[in-house]
Design an enzyme around this catalytic site. Structure first.
Site, PDB file in Angstrom:
ATOM      1  CG  HIS A 291      -3.295   3.875  -7.571  1.00 14.87           C
ATOM      2  ND1 HIS A 291      -1.951   3.909  -7.279  1.00 14.87           N
ATOM      3  CD2 HIS A 291      -3.794   2.766  -6.951  1.00 14.87           C
ATOM      4  CE1 HIS A 291      -1.639   2.872  -6.532  1.00 14.87           C
ATOM      5  NE2 HIS A 291      -2.740   2.171  -6.309  1.00 14.87           N
ATOM      6  CG  ASP A 342       0.317   0.551  -3.664  1.00 13.62           C
ATOM      7  OD1 ASP A 342      -0.251  -0.349  -3.023  1.00 13.62           O
ATOM      8  OD2 ASP A 342      -0.046   0.883  -4.806  1.00 13.62           O
TER       9      ASP A 342
END
Length: 477
Positions: A291, A342
């Site tokens: 991220h 994810d």
């Protein structure tokens, strides 16, 4: 080492024997760009020994469409695929990542070894059908539903290895170190009990998993969950212990995903998360910063200089309202990056690239933002960069169609209405930006073995049925 460990040896899931093979591509996307008349040959180990442009086909079968390198998926929480779609309703005045996380924890509490394997097998089949050929599995559900270690402490890790082997996807297994519920070593919450391990216990697990991963040609690494979940002393000891086991093993960590995380880190340490990590850990090319959404310009520059990969998960970051990574700034500093699915609200390599480019367009109010200086085709530039960065994060030889790399590739379907009649490079852009994405791939190979033919994996029907049954059982519980 933690006395909850047993002395039993983990199951070693060997791969079946393979044969050498060949394929001739009229058009193929090599690391340096598109090439014509490319002969691909690989050995019995699934490694490319030839990727030669300007060749004759000889006795090699012909690919029906352009060949592109398989995409590494650098961030996966497999069990969350069965959770997708279950939180798309407003549960409070303002929903956020943190309210989503509470619901996810409730779901994680009901996962069994059997359901995890069924969910992961279907997920990995989906990944292959969508152009992913390897996966970095960030695995943090370790213990039984009461938070107690299984008799075989590697039970859930082995379920993931079996799922990857069944589907035929390459895997980098990243057991997660998780010890605290917040910065400063706050005690874990009751609903985090399935995740918690001591540092010694984690290193013991890695030792026990090493034979199984080697037998499957998988890579074993470590994922300190985040700075809020791993105190500084544990982070230091875990990285040192991993390095002693394998100095090249990848290290992945969630960092600076949410603004609240940044604020909490500043309150704890006086530094932002990425700044703290770079000052207190030897971050280098082994690391994947997952991220890294909220960084200052100085953090972008410093993080890029380490050689670490930024793990961007565009559809999950959009789903959770995380924010937008400043990719032009990262690239200005020579930063490397790859994509992951994810939480698996979306499972499609092309969709992640589309979302990445579109988020930059919306932020900057420009078009074709991520085209390279030497590569004006956005789809081509995105695909090549994501393959390179994903391979580095995976620690596997999957960096593209080149000698010495795994024979991992996908063939675009030239008969798909969105692709038909276009030049090869435009077909890839059409696959990313103008098709329904999941339908424009004809075939997918990993390690020289065809896993997807005519758009379908051989396990598609059975794996889907077992996934649906596993999800229904979890919801009923």
């Amino acid at each position: 080492m933690d006395k909850t460990q047993t002395s039993a040896r983990p199951e070693v899931p060997h791969l079946p024997a393979r044969d050498a093979g060949a394929l001739f591509a009229e058009h193929a996307l090599l690391p340096g760009g598109w090439a014509r008349d490319v002969l691909l040959r690989w050995d019995a180990g699934g490694r490319l020994v030839c990727a030669a442009p300007g060749s004759d086909a000889g006795d090699a079968p012909r690919a029906p469409g352009p060949v592109v390198p398989g995409m590494p998926n650098l961030h996966s929480h497999a069990f969350q695929r069965a959770f997708a779609g279950l939180t798309e309703y407003r549960a409070q005045a303002q929903d956020s990542f943190w309210s989503w996380r509470d619901l996810m924890y409730r779901f994680a509490a009901r996962i069994s070894p059997e359901s995890l394997q069924a969910i992961a097998t279907w997920l990995y089949v989906e990944m292959l059908e969508a152009g992913y050929t390897s996966v970095c599995e960030f695995h943090y559900v370790h213990h039984d539903q009461g938070g107690r270690p299984y008799a075989d402490d590697a039970t859930l890790s082995l379920a993931l290895l079996r799922a990857a082997r069944a589907a035929g996807i390459g895997i980098t297994l990243l057991p997660v170190l998780y010890q605290a519920s917040g910065f400063g070593g706050r005690p874990p919450r009751a609903d985090q009990a399935r995740f918690i391990r001591s540092t010694d216990n984690m290193l013991s697990l890695l030792e026990r998993l090493a034979p199984a991963t080697r037998a499957q040609e998988a890579v074993l690494g470590l994922a300190p969950h985040s700075l809020r979940a791993v105190p500084p002393d544990s982070l230091r000891a875990a990285v040192q212990g991993l390095t002693a086991l394998d100095a090249r093993a990848p290290i992945h960590i969630h960092v600076a995903e949410q603004r609240q995380e940044v604020d909490d880190c500043v309150a704890w340490s006086g530094q932002r998360p990425v700044q703290w990590l770079l000052d207190h850990a030897s971050v280098d090319a082994r690391w994947c910063l997952v991220h890294a959404t909220h960084m200052t310009p100085e953090e972008y520059a410093a993080a890029a200089r380490t050689g670490a990969v930024a793990g961007i998960c565009p559809t999950t970051e959009a789903n959770l309202g995380d924010g937008i990574f400043d990719m032009p700034l990262w690239l200005r500093h020579g930063g490397r990056w790859g994509v992951g699915s994810d939480s698996h609200a979306c499972v499609n390599a092309a969709e992640e690239l589309l979302m990445l480019e579109y988020s930059q367009r919306l932020s900057l109010r420009q078009r074709n933002v991520l085209a390279g200086s030497g590569q004006p085709q956005v789809g081509t530039a995105l695909w090549l960069a994501a393959v390179q960065g994903g391979a580095q994060a995976a620690g596997r030889a999957v960096a593209g169609i080149a000698e010495g790399q795994q024979a991992d590739f996908a063939v675009l379907d030239p008969r798909h209405v969105a692709l038909a009649g276009l030049p090869a490079e435009a077909m890839l852009s059409a696959h990313v930006f103008a098709s329904s994405r999941g339908t424009a791939l004809h075939g997918v190979w990993t390690g020289g073995v065809q896993r997807v033919a005519a758009g379908r994996h051989a396990l598609h029907e059975r794996a889907a049925q077992e996934f649906v049954a596993a999800r229904a059982a979890i919801i009923a519980a």
